[in-house]
Design a protein around this motif. Structure first.
Motif, PDB file in Angstrom:
ATOM      1  N   TYR A  71      16.191  16.784 -60.594  1.00  0.00           N
ATOM      2  CA  TYR A  71      16.045  16.299 -61.679  1.00  0.00           C
ATOM      3  C   TYR A  71      15.616  15.584 -61.721  1.00  0.00           C
ATOM      4  O   TYR A  71      14.535  14.968 -63.821  1.00  0.00           O
ATOM      5  N   LYS A  72      15.139  14.264 -61.434  1.00  0.00           N
ATOM      6  CA  LYS A  72      14.333  12.899 -61.947  1.00  0.00           C
ATOM      7  C   LYS A  72      13.090  13.573 -61.445  1.00  0.00           C
ATOM      8  O   LYS A  72      12.013  12.442 -61.824  1.00  0.00           O
ATOM      9  N   ASN A  73      12.555  14.535 -61.362  1.00  0.00           N
ATOM     10  CA  ASN A  73      11.395  14.795 -61.392  1.00  0.00           C
ATOM     11  C   ASN A  73      10.063  14.357 -60.260  1.00  0.00           C
ATOM     12  O   ASN A  73       9.357  13.621 -60.592  1.00  0.00           O
ATOM     13  N   THR A  74      10.581  13.948 -59.437  1.00  0.00           N
ATOM     14  CA  THR A  74       9.879  13.192 -57.890  1.00  0.00           C
ATOM     15  C   THR A  74       8.906  13.269 -57.599  1.00  0.00           C
ATOM     16  O   THR A  74       8.544  12.800 -56.652  1.00  0.00           O
ATOM     17  N   GLY A  75       9.359  15.170 -57.341  1.00  0.00           N
ATOM     18  CA  GLY A  75       8.206  15.826 -56.268  1.00  0.00           C
ATOM     19  C   GLY A  75       8.539  15.600 -54.822  1.00  0.00           C
ATOM     20  O   GLY A  75       8.184  16.392 -53.836  1.00  0.00           O
ATOM     21  N   GLN A  76       9.688  15.066 -54.236  1.00  0.00           N
ATOM     22  CA  GLN A  76      10.114  15.354 -53.095  1.00  0.00           C
ATOM     23  C   GLN A  76      10.501  15.782 -52.233  1.00  0.00           C
ATOM     24  O   GLN A  76      11.540  16.615 -53.483  1.00  0.00           O
ATOM     25  N   VAL A  77      10.718  16.374 -51.695  1.00  0.00           N
ATOM     26  CA  VAL A  77      12.204  17.784 -51.058  1.00  0.00           C
ATOM     27  C   VAL A  77      12.549  16.952 -49.433  1.00  0.00           C
ATOM     28  O   VAL A  77      12.590  16.292 -49.221  1.00  0.00           O
ATOM     29  N   VAL A  78      13.916  17.832 -49.582  1.00  0.00           N
ATOM     30  CA  VAL A  78      14.483  17.353 -48.972  1.00  0.00           C
ATOM     31  C   VAL A  78      14.749  18.251 -47.160  1.00  0.00           C
ATOM     32  O   VAL A  78      14.283  19.663 -47.389  1.00  0.00           O
ATOM     33  N   LEU A  79      14.517  17.379 -46.449  1.00  0.00           N
ATOM     34  CA  LEU A  79      14.977  18.216 -44.672  1.00  0.00           C
ATOM     35  C   LEU A  79      16.505  18.075 -44.581  1.00  0.00           C
ATOM     36  O   LEU A  79      16.446  16.629 -44.592  1.00  0.00           O
TER      37      LEU A  79
ATOM     38  N   CYS B 135      14.898  22.501 -51.379  1.00  0.00           N
ATOM     39  CA  CYS B 135      15.848  21.155 -50.001  1.00  0.00           C
ATOM     40  C   CYS B 135      15.616  22.609 -48.260  1.00  0.00           C
ATOM     41  O   CYS B 135      15.115  23.851 -48.691  1.00  0.00           O
ATOM     42  N   ILE B 136      15.414  21.813 -47.924  1.00  0.00           N
ATOM     43  CA  ILE B 136      14.672  22.732 -46.922  1.00  0.00           C
ATOM     44  C   ILE B 136      15.807  22.399 -45.425  1.00  0.00           C
ATOM     45  O   ILE B 136      16.069  21.627 -44.746  1.00  0.00           O
ATOM     46  N   TYR B 137      16.610  23.147 -45.395  1.00  0.00           N
ATOM     47  CA  TYR B 137      18.076  23.257 -44.775  1.00  0.00           C
ATOM     48  C   TYR B 137      17.478  23.479 -42.529  1.00  0.00           C
ATOM     49  O   TYR B 137      16.566  25.050 -42.340  1.00  0.00           O
ATOM     50  N   ILE B 138      16.870  23.078 -42.225  1.00  0.00           N
ATOM     51  CA  ILE B 138      16.454  23.342 -40.926  1.00  0.00           C
ATOM     52  C   ILE B 138      17.994  23.640 -39.867  1.00  0.00           C
ATOM     53  O   ILE B 138      18.651  22.169 -39.924  1.00  0.00           O
ATOM     54  N   CYS B 139      18.361  25.090 -39.046  1.00  0.00           N
ATOM     55  CA  CYS B 139      19.003  24.877 -38.606  1.00  0.00           C
ATOM     56  C   CYS B 139      18.576  25.015 -36.835  1.00  0.00           C
ATOM     57  O   CYS B 139      18.195  25.771 -36.276  1.00  0.00           O
ATOM     58  N   GLU B 140      18.883  24.018 -36.400  1.00  0.00           N
ATOM     59  CA  GLU B 140      18.526  23.902 -34.742  1.00  0.00           C
ATOM     60  C   GLU B 140      19.560  24.749 -34.239  1.00  0.00           C
ATOM     61  O   GLU B 140      20.708  24.271 -34.006  1.00  0.00           O
ATOM     62  N   ASN B 141      19.248  25.450 -33.449  1.00  0.00           N
ATOM     63  CA  ASN B 141      20.051  26.522 -32.772  1.00  0.00           C
ATOM     64  C   ASN B 141      20.183  26.424 -31.586  1.00  0.00           C
ATOM     65  O   ASN B 141      18.936  27.061 -30.821  1.00  0.00           O
ATOM     66  N   ASN B 142      20.914  25.065 -31.195  1.00  0.00           N
ATOM     67  CA  ASN B 142      20.496  24.746 -29.587  1.00  0.00           C
ATOM     68  C   ASN B 142      21.896  26.142 -28.834  1.00  0.00           C
ATOM     69  O   ASN B 142      21.915  25.882 -27.375  1.00  0.00           O
ATOM     70  N   ARG B 143      22.071  27.230 -29.553  1.00  0.00           N
ATOM     71  CA  ARG B 143      23.286  27.901 -28.484  1.00  0.00           C
ATOM     72  C   ARG B 143      24.454  27.148 -28.595  1.00  0.00           C
ATOM     73  O   ARG B 143      25.022  29.015 -27.786  1.00  0.00           O
ATOM     74  N   TYR B 144      25.134  26.586 -28.555  1.00  0.00           N
ATOM     75  CA  TYR B 144      25.892  25.997 -28.469  1.00  0.00           C
ATOM     76  C   TYR B 144      26.640  25.234 -30.142  1.00  0.00           C
ATOM     77  O   TYR B 144      25.899  23.777 -29.876  1.00  0.00           O
ATOM     78  N   GLY B 145      27.898  25.020 -29.669  1.00  0.00           N
ATOM     79  CA  GLY B 145      28.847  24.015 -31.089  1.00  0.00           C
ATOM     80  C   GLY B 145      29.967  23.560 -30.011  1.00  0.00           C
ATOM     81  O   GLY B 145      30.476  24.382 -29.342  1.00  0.00           O
ATOM     82  N   MET B 146      29.164  22.376 -29.556  1.00  0.00           N
ATOM     83  CA  MET B 146      30.072  21.553 -28.229  1.00  0.00           C
ATOM     84  C   MET B 146      29.773  22.664 -26.458  1.00  0.00           C
ATOM     85  O   MET B 146      28.779  22.934 -26.381  1.00  0.00           O
ATOM     86  N   GLY B 147      30.571  23.453 -26.268  1.00  0.00           N
ATOM     87  CA  GLY B 147      30.494  23.598 -25.040  1.00  0.00           C
ATOM     88  C   GLY B 147      30.421  25.949 -25.245  1.00  0.00           C
ATOM     89  O   GLY B 147      31.562  26.372 -24.805  1.00  0.00           O
ATOM     90  N   THR B 148      31.220  25.771 -27.066  1.00  0.00           N
ATOM     91  CA  THR B 148      31.056  27.480 -27.263  1.00  0.00           C
ATOM     92  C   THR B 148      30.065  28.121 -27.837  1.00  0.00           C
ATOM     93  O   THR B 148      29.277  27.873 -28.843  1.00  0.00           O
ATOM     94  N   SER B 149      29.722  29.138 -27.174  1.00  0.00           N
ATOM     95  CA  SER B 149      27.913  29.922 -27.171  1.00  0.00           C
ATOM     96  C   SER B 149      28.236  30.296 -28.542  1.00  0.00           C
ATOM     97  O   SER B 149      29.864  30.664 -28.875  1.00  0.00           O
TER      98      SER B 149
END
Lengths: 396, 421, 327
Positions: free
Chosen positions: A209-217, A244-258
């Motif tokens: 919107y503001k044309n700042t050239g920023q990207v979001v991680l 926007c760069i969506y980074i999914c860190e797939n560490n295989r477990y959501g709490m204790g559920t694989s």
């Protein structure tokens, strides 16, 4: 169950535009054969076995890919500024030491509440964020200590925050899950699984919107992908072309559920296809691979104003939080992953490329230990916030 | 639809009623509130009225028959309705009590949501407050700021709550009946009966009460007698009656009633009642006047006699006595006096003691006024002398208290102007 | 002064703020090309274009989150919920994110955002579309809650809400969009948040009403004057949070009696809060227990008569005033 593969092919054909055809890694990931219903909801042993065998396959696959990639990785190291490489290693080592100390002082009662550690995932935060410009924005989940430091917050301010002290980056009001710094464009650690994905989308909207050239991680775990906000956000981001760069860190477990027990589809990267969004699957134990994928995504965001979803293979060595009994996975599984420790892999490559030596590594270790000690000392000495702070910062 | 008409509860103590006479006959139509029959209860003959319009289809209990509360005494409905089932049902008399109290109002359409927010009317009768003073916060504050004793203020809010306007009235001293001198009173449950306030019984009073009761019986009574010169009352009566028509003439007894009432106002402990834990002080003087009737004795009540004039009191007593003799008194007309008078002077009785009607604290027995030679200013003169004897409940009234009251009463009778002083 | 409907007054406020501040943008379902589900944003898309007036997909949680992030990064979003009922889908972003960001970031990131839309009952739209949710949002520190009751307030308060540096819950009422009132023509006309307004002066009883119940209370006050010669004061807090309890308490200190009328359910309502605060601040001035008129404790029924029975009404207000005045 057999039809899932067909569905993916369909999604590929329908979902991706030609320019979404990404490097090999993005599409090389095969859908896992999913657990049948009885084992999914039955006894815990069966599900642990399923998760562990999937984990072993995952590691074997990663090793093979890494070998194929090795030559190009060494080339990339040789063409990258040595100062940057040293800084990357330093941040990874610092992150490791810092988090190990966190576990130690947590057990001493110096840190309260939740404490989610990043040990084993350092290559992702470091590889992606060191590819950014300082003005770029970062937002993450509650596993945020290392990201905060990589984005520029001092170890002192992060540790003091963990101690709930006045010298903390948010004056002791946020704690482990809520590190923020406007100065460093660090938009916080957030405690609701997936919540930051919506916020990140808005940050990218503002940048455009503001044309700042920023990207979001925007970092989040694979379990957040099951939340509605992930899908709502990806839809809008692609619809409106947000950087926007969506980074999914797939560490295989959501709490204790694989992941096998929680998600019908095994590939998260491919979910982006549903929104016609560029996507890539990356090996998160290889910091250079993370850096390279992030650079491609940054390029796309900054120059084309288009979002990317990166699914990054990760593994957290520690429990979900400090109170995690860890009985949902085997010791062998953890050891299997630790064979591919991101710091060890990076050091080996740096040595092989003759960029840094053991002497440098020792020096970096020392610096990281000293920085962590300084942080602990600062946090210890920093006073608790004044009680008058209780009612400030409620309204602007 | 035809339905049974059940024996209603017509007095607080009624358990059964005897049909005195049917005003309507079988086949007669009636309107709501119209009298269907007269029923003799334990104390009086009451009119039994219809709750809604209809026709008297069948009389089940004729004149002279007795029916228990809730027992069917008639069948009502619309002309021509088949009542055979009801008749069969009514013959074995096993009625549920209280049914008659439930007005068979038509079921209202769904109104729960409205009811949930509709204001509840303040209850017509007071809820028990255990003698606590109910005061709205601002009323309490205004009273404190103005040094006003809340016990001297009568509450006009729900359950006698003292509210702002009561304090304003008290401060303005506006109303002639302003109870500024008298404490806050709780309305009585009997319509028209005196309101009262209750104060905790003092330890001393409790000991006196229990000792005396042990010694003499449930109501430890003692008696005080005093001579009263009645000449001024007689001339006052003459003066009043000079302008009254024959049927509205004032009696000596009427003047005594007024005098007793006025004296009671000056002696709250006499216009009171022992209630074990508390002593109940009455706001007004409701005087029971014993009336002999064929089957015994009834004591109709002149409500607020302290607020009424001689003529008004006279008219009221005449009317009450006449209806007492006809057994037409309503329960609230013969219960709940605060003090009583029994006058046997007309029978030539010179002096006697009367029995207290509990929970009242006292009763005055009035003898005949007879010309008697007395010494006044060293001279023997003839005066109309009347003996009054007061029976006192010692749990409330001590000897001196009763004596002072009797002195006030005597002086009022000897100098009637003092009644208005 | 111009005579405007509440709808047009809101439209003017939005238009003026879009002109005044480049960082203001409107996002919501059907706000742009369709001109707004209730026409509050009528004409704005044509005038300001795609960038400033944005049709969002039906994705409440998503665009609420987008708004929060945009506000965090320096914009001033005005997020329209077609009705506040749908905000429940977005509650995580409003309550867990917008309300708490400033505090948990130690004062680093404020969220200058307005969430707005119609709240409360409409015309026989049944259970899921008739809820008054102000008590829910007012419960959370960090949020401001605004509820205008006439055209001038609607305009002045919305402009203030947009300029405010905090997340503001701005609740309109569908039944009131067509109500007309005098509105100052000054482009810079604003009404500060947190200031109550005495809509009618009186001496014998205070009615605190908000939104739709304000015109009801004014109507009741007039009828009570005619029928009982009782003088009723009507106070409209206008902002539920922060609540201007002083104006209400001062009124109660004068009249000694308080009736609260609200469209929400009674349990744990804003009225309950006001009642409590009056008990704390003006206890010694009360001459009667505080009386509340609220919507019946039931999901909203569809049938016209049941709906009317569930809602506050002029008659219910009159009965309540009579009760507290001991009439």
């Amino acid at each position: 169950m057999e039809c899932s593969g067909i569905l993916f092919i369909f999604a590929d054909l329908q979902g991706l535009r030609e320019d979404d055809i990404l490097p090999k890694a993005a599409t090389s990931r095969k859908p896992e054969k999913r657990a049948n219903l009885t084992s999914a909801k039955g006894n815990g042993k069966a599900s642990k076995g399923t998760a562990t065998s999937a984990a072993f396959r995952d590691v074997e696959e990663a090793i093979k890919e890494y070998e194929d990639r090795k030559a190009s990785q060494l080339r990339a190291i040789k063409t990258t500024d040595k100062k940057v490489l040293r800084e990357m290693l330093y941040q990874m080592v610092l992150g490791r030491h810092f988090e190990e100390k966190c576990a130690e002082v947590y057990r001493m009662g110096k840190i309260g509440g939740f404490c989610h550690l990043y040990i084993g995932q350092e290559a992702i935060g470091v590889g992606s964020m060191t590819a950014l410009e300082p003005s770029d924005m970062v937002i993450t989940s509650y596993r945020d200590h290392v990201q905060a430091m990589v984005k520029g917050l001092s170890p002192e301010s992060v540790m003091a925050e963990l101690y709930g002290k006045e010298g903390g980056c948010v004056k002791g009001k946020g704690g482990s899950m809520h590190m923020f710094s406007k100065e460093h464009e660090f938009f916080g650690g957030h405690g609701i699984v997936g919540g930051q994905i919506g916020v990140a989308t808005g940050m990218a909207y503002a940048a455009k919107y503001k044309n700042t050239g920023q990207v979001v991680l925007c970092f989040f775990g694979e379990a957040a992908v099951n939340q509605g906000i992930f899908h709502e956000s990806l839809n809008m981001a692609e619809l409106w072309g947000l950087p926007c760069i969506y980074i999914c860190e797939n560490n295989r477990y959501g709490m204790g559920t694989s992941q096998e027990r929680a998600m019908s589809a095994s590939s998260i990267a491919r979910k982006a296809g549903s929104y016609e969004m560029a996507n890539e699957f990356v090996d998160g134990m290889d910091v250079m691979a993370v850096r390279a994928a992030t650079l491609r995504a940054i390029e796309r965001a900054r120059n084309e104003s288009r979002p990317t979803l990166l699914e990054i293979r990760a593994y957290r060595y520690m429990g979900h939080s400090m109170s995690d009994p860890g009985n949902y996975r085997t010791r062998e599984e953890i050891q299997k992953y630790q064979e591919r420790d991101p710091i060890v892999l990076f050091k080996d490559s740096l040595k092989e490329a003759k960029v840094l030596s053991d002497k440098d590594f020792e020096q970096i270790e020392r610096e990281a230990i000293e920085a962590t000690d300084r942080a602990l000392k600062f946090a210890d000495e920093s006073p608790f916030p004044d009680e008058s702070e209780l009612l400030t910062d409620v309204y602007a | 639809m035809a339905e049974k008409f059940l024996m209603p509860k017509l007095s607080p103590t009624m358990e059964e009623g005897q049909i005195s006479r049917w005003v309507k006959n079988e086949g007669d139509a009636f309107e709501a509130n119209e009298t269907l029959a007269e029923v003799d209860t334990d104390k009086a003959t009451m009119e039994m009225t219809a709750l809604s319009g209809g026709t008297l289809l069948k009389i089940l209990k004729g004149a002279g028959d007795t029916a228990a509360l809730g027992e069917a005494i008639a069948i009502i409905g619309q002309k021509g309705e088949d009542i055979s089932a009801l008749l069969a049902e009514a013959s074995p008399a096993a009625p549920a009590a209280k049914k008659a109290e439930e007005a068979p109002a038509p079921k209202a359409a769904v109104q729960a949501p409205v009811a949930a927010v509709a204001p509840t009317a303040p209850p017509a009768v007071s809820a028990p407050t255990n003698g606590r003073l109910l005061v709205s916060p601002i009323a309490a504050r205004m009273a404190a700021e103005n040094g006003l004793d809340l016990k001297s203020v009568a509450g006009s809010g729900p359950n006698g709550r003292i509210i702002k306007r009561d304090i304003e009235t008290a401060l303005a001293g506006a109303s002639p009946s302003a109870r500024t001198a008298t404490p806050a009173f709780t309305p009585s449950t009997v319509v028209g009966a005196s309101a009262y306030r209750e104060e905790p019984t003092s330890q001393m009073r409790r000991v006196i009460a229990s000792r005396l009761a042990e010694s003499i019986g449930p109501v430890p009574t003692f008696y005080l007698t005093r001579e009263v010169e009645m000449d001024n009352v007689l001339s006052l009566r003459k003066a009043i009656n000079a302008s009254q028509p024959e049927s509205e003439k004032v009696s000596v007894n009427d003047i005594i009633v007024k005098a007793v009432a006025m004296a009671l106002r000056k002696h709250p402990f006499v216009n009171a009642s022992y209630q074990d834990r508390t002593i109940r002080f009455y706001e007004q003087a409701d005087i029971g006047v014993a009336v002999a009737i064929d089957e015994g004795l009834i004591t109709p009540v002149v409500r607020g006699a302290d607020l009424k004039g001689f003529v008004e009191i006279g008219a009221e007593i005449r009317s009450l006595a006449a209806r007492a003799r006809d057994k037409k008194l309503q329960p609230e007309e013969y219960t709940g006096a605060t003090f009583s008078i029994s006058n046997l002077g007309m029978f030539g009785i010179k002096e006697f003691t009367a029995i207290i009607n509990p929970p009242e604290a006292g009763i005055i027995a009035v003898g005949a006024a007879t010309p008697t030679p007395v010494v006044r200013d060293g001279q023997i003169v003839i005066r109309s002398i009347m003996n009054i004897t007061m029976s006192c409940d010692h749990r409330v009234i001590d000897g001196a208290t009763g004596a002072k009251f009797l002195d006030t009463l005597a002086r009022m009778l000897e100098q009637p102007a003092l009644m208005f002083a | 002064m111009a005579t405007l409907t509440i709808r047009d007054a809101l439209n003017q406020a939005l238009r003026e703020e879009l002109i005044r501040d480049e960082n203001v943008f409107i996002m919501g379902e059907e706000v742009a090309e369709y001109d707004g589900a209730y026409k509050v944003t009528r004409g704005l898309w044509k005038e300001f274009g795609d960038k400033r007036v944005v049709d969002a997909p039906i994705t409440e949680l998503g665009f609420a989150g987008l708004g929060v992030g945009a506000a965090m990064a320096g914009l001033r979003p005005v997020i329209e919920f077609m009705t506040w009922n749908f905000s429940i889908l977005a509650a995580d972003q409003i309550i867990n994110h917008a309300a708490k960001m400033l505090y948990m970031s130690g004062g680093e990131f404020n969220i200058p955002i307005v969430f707005r839309g119609p709240n409360g009952s409409a015309f026989q739209v049944s259970s899921q579309h008739s809820q008054a949710l102000e008590a829910l949002y007012a419960n959370f520190p960090g949020l401001k809650v605004v509820m205008p009751s006439n055209a001038a307030d609607a305009k002045g308060l919305l402009k203030s809400a947009i300029r405010d540096d905090n997340p503001v819950i701005f609740m309109e009422q569908e039944r009131m969009y067509g109500m007309k009132g005098e509105v100052p023509e000054d482009d810079d006309f604003t009404i500060p948040l947190g200031v109550a307004d005495v809509k009618r002066e009186g001496t014998d009883c205070t009615i605190v009403a908000r939104s739709m119940t304000v015109p009801m209370a004014l109507d009741a006050a007039e009828k009570i004057r005619e029928q009982f010669d009782v003088s009723v004061e009507v106070v409209d807090p206008r902002t539920i949070k922060p609540l201007d309890i002083d104006t209400i308490a001062n009124s109660v200190r004068k009249t000694n009696r308080l009736v609260i009328v609200e469209e929400s359910h009674a349990f744990a309502s804003v009225g309950a809060e006001i009642s409590h605060q009056i008990m704390e601040t003006a206890f010694d001035h009360l001459d009667a227990p505080v009386k509340r008129i609220s919507t019946a404790e039931t999901p909203m029924p569809y049938a016209k008569n049941l709906e009317a029975a569930a809602l506050p009404s002029v008659d219910k207000i009159i009965a309540a005033v009579k009760e507290v005045c001991y009439l």
